[in-house]
Design a protein around this motif. Structure first.
Motif, PDB file in Angstrom:
ATOM      1  N   UNK A  71       6.899 -37.342 -29.129  1.00 45.71           N
ATOM      2  CA  UNK A  71       7.321 -37.474 -30.529  1.00 45.71           C
ATOM      3  C   UNK A  71       6.360 -36.703 -31.435  1.00 45.71           C
ATOM      4  N   UNK A  72       5.071 -36.905 -31.206  1.00 48.88           N
ATOM      5  CA  UNK A  72       4.075 -36.243 -32.058  1.00 48.88           C
ATOM      6  C   UNK A  72       4.109 -34.737 -31.869  1.00 48.88           C
ATOM      7  N   UNK A 116       1.383 -38.484 -42.817  1.00 50.64           N
ATOM      8  CA  UNK A 116       2.377 -39.228 -42.051  1.00 50.64           C
ATOM      9  C   UNK A 116       1.669 -40.317 -41.257  1.00 50.64           C
ATOM     10  N   UNK A 117       2.074 -41.567 -41.467  1.00 55.98           N
ATOM     11  CA  UNK A 117       1.515 -42.689 -40.706  1.00 55.98           C
ATOM     12  C   UNK A 117       2.556 -43.194 -39.724  1.00 55.98           C
ATOM     13  N   UNK A 118       2.244 -43.111 -38.441  1.00 58.43           N
ATOM     14  CA  UNK A 118       3.145 -43.558 -37.386  1.00 58.43           C
ATOM     15  C   UNK A 118       2.743 -44.959 -36.970  1.00 58.43           C
ATOM     16  N   UNK A 157      11.013 -43.423 -36.726  1.00 59.34           N
ATOM     17  CA  UNK A 157      12.006 -42.756 -37.568  1.00 59.34           C
ATOM     18  C   UNK A 157      12.383 -41.406 -36.954  1.00 59.34           C
ATOM     19  N   UNK A 158      13.569 -40.880 -37.254  1.00 61.33           N
ATOM     20  CA  UNK A 158      13.929 -39.552 -36.761  1.00 61.33           C
ATOM     21  C   UNK A 158      12.896 -38.513 -37.207  1.00 61.33           C
ATOM     22  N   UNK A 159      12.474 -37.681 -36.281  1.00 58.96           N
ATOM     23  CA  UNK A 159      11.454 -36.682 -36.580  1.00 58.96           C
ATOM     24  C   UNK A 159      11.877 -35.797 -37.749  1.00 58.96           C
ATOM     25  N   UNK A 176      10.378 -35.031 -45.408  1.00 55.70           N
ATOM     26  CA  UNK A 176       9.673 -35.666 -46.522  1.00 55.70           C
ATOM     27  C   UNK A 176       8.298 -35.048 -46.732  1.00 55.70           C
ATOM     28  N   UNK A 177       7.641 -34.692 -45.645  1.00 62.52           N
ATOM     29  CA  UNK A 177       6.329 -34.056 -45.756  1.00 62.52           C
ATOM     30  C   UNK A 177       6.463 -32.634 -46.291  1.00 62.52           C
TER      31      UNK A 177
END
Length: 208
Positions: free
Chosen positions: A89-90, A79-81, A62-64, A70-71
């Protein structure tokens, strides 16, 4: 105490069932699939969820900006990736939010569990490799693969768990937590009897 994560909540009825059993975590799936929830639905469900239960957002590439927003607004606390998000990304996600990250490892063989130190996360979630699918499809992987792995972070065990086999899985793998979705469903919907049985099986295993 083994933590309990019940995933795939998408209806007010699901939240009500979960509130009665009080797991540690509840998952909202934002990735495409039959359990996917919209942003608006997730916000409404979070308001109904007991505040003692930590809401986890499940994402696949998903877009970062969306994930962090949301967080940061409090709709999710973790957050579950679940896709193939990489270290870059992370790192970008870390810059935008302080929410804990659960990195999913799709377990196929021992190679799947190599070089775990490279991941900047608070937890791993071990799920069954299912080809191009980002999700185990309710199937169990070979738990014996975990015996000689030294995990640098706590891990959740997922993939094919149900009320009948979760106690044995805990004894065999000693996970930080267990994660379930399809194993507490009947005909595609959350089943309160199965939810209750799963939670009780985990907690009974923890009794002295």
């Amino acid at each position: 105490m083994t933590k309990i994560k019940l995933c795939g909540l998408r209806r007010p009825e699901d939240v009500a069932m979960v509130n009665r059993e009080m797991p540690d975590f509840a998952g909202f799936v934002f990735a495409k699939g039959r359990r996917q929830v919209t942003l608006e639905a997730a916000r409404a469900l979070r308001k109904q969820l007991d505040p003692k239960i930590r809401a986890v957002g499940v994402f696949v590439k998903a877009p970062v900006e969306k994930v962090a927003a949301l967080a940061n607004e409090g709709t999710i606390q973790c957050i579950q990736l679940h896709g193939d998000e990489d270290g870059d990304y992370i790192r970008t996600l870390r810059w935008r939010t302080k929410a804990p990250i659960i990195k999913v490892i799709r377990v196929k063989d021992r190679v799947s569990l190599a070089d775990l130190d490279r991941w900047d996360c608070e937890y791993f979630l071990l799920d069954t490799f299912a080809g191009s699918q980002f999700g185990g499809g309710g199937k169990t992987f070979d738990h014996s693969l975990l015996r000689q792995v030294k995990f640098p972070k706590p891990f959740f065990l997922a993939g094919g768990l149900d009320p009948e086999n979760v106690a044995e899985a805990i004894r065999e793998c000693a996970p930080y937590g267990v994660d379930i979705s399809s194993g507490i469903e009947t005909a595609g919907y959350k089943d309160e009897e199965k939810i209750r049985a799963f939670v009780r099986a985990v907690r009974k295993e923890e009794e002295p």
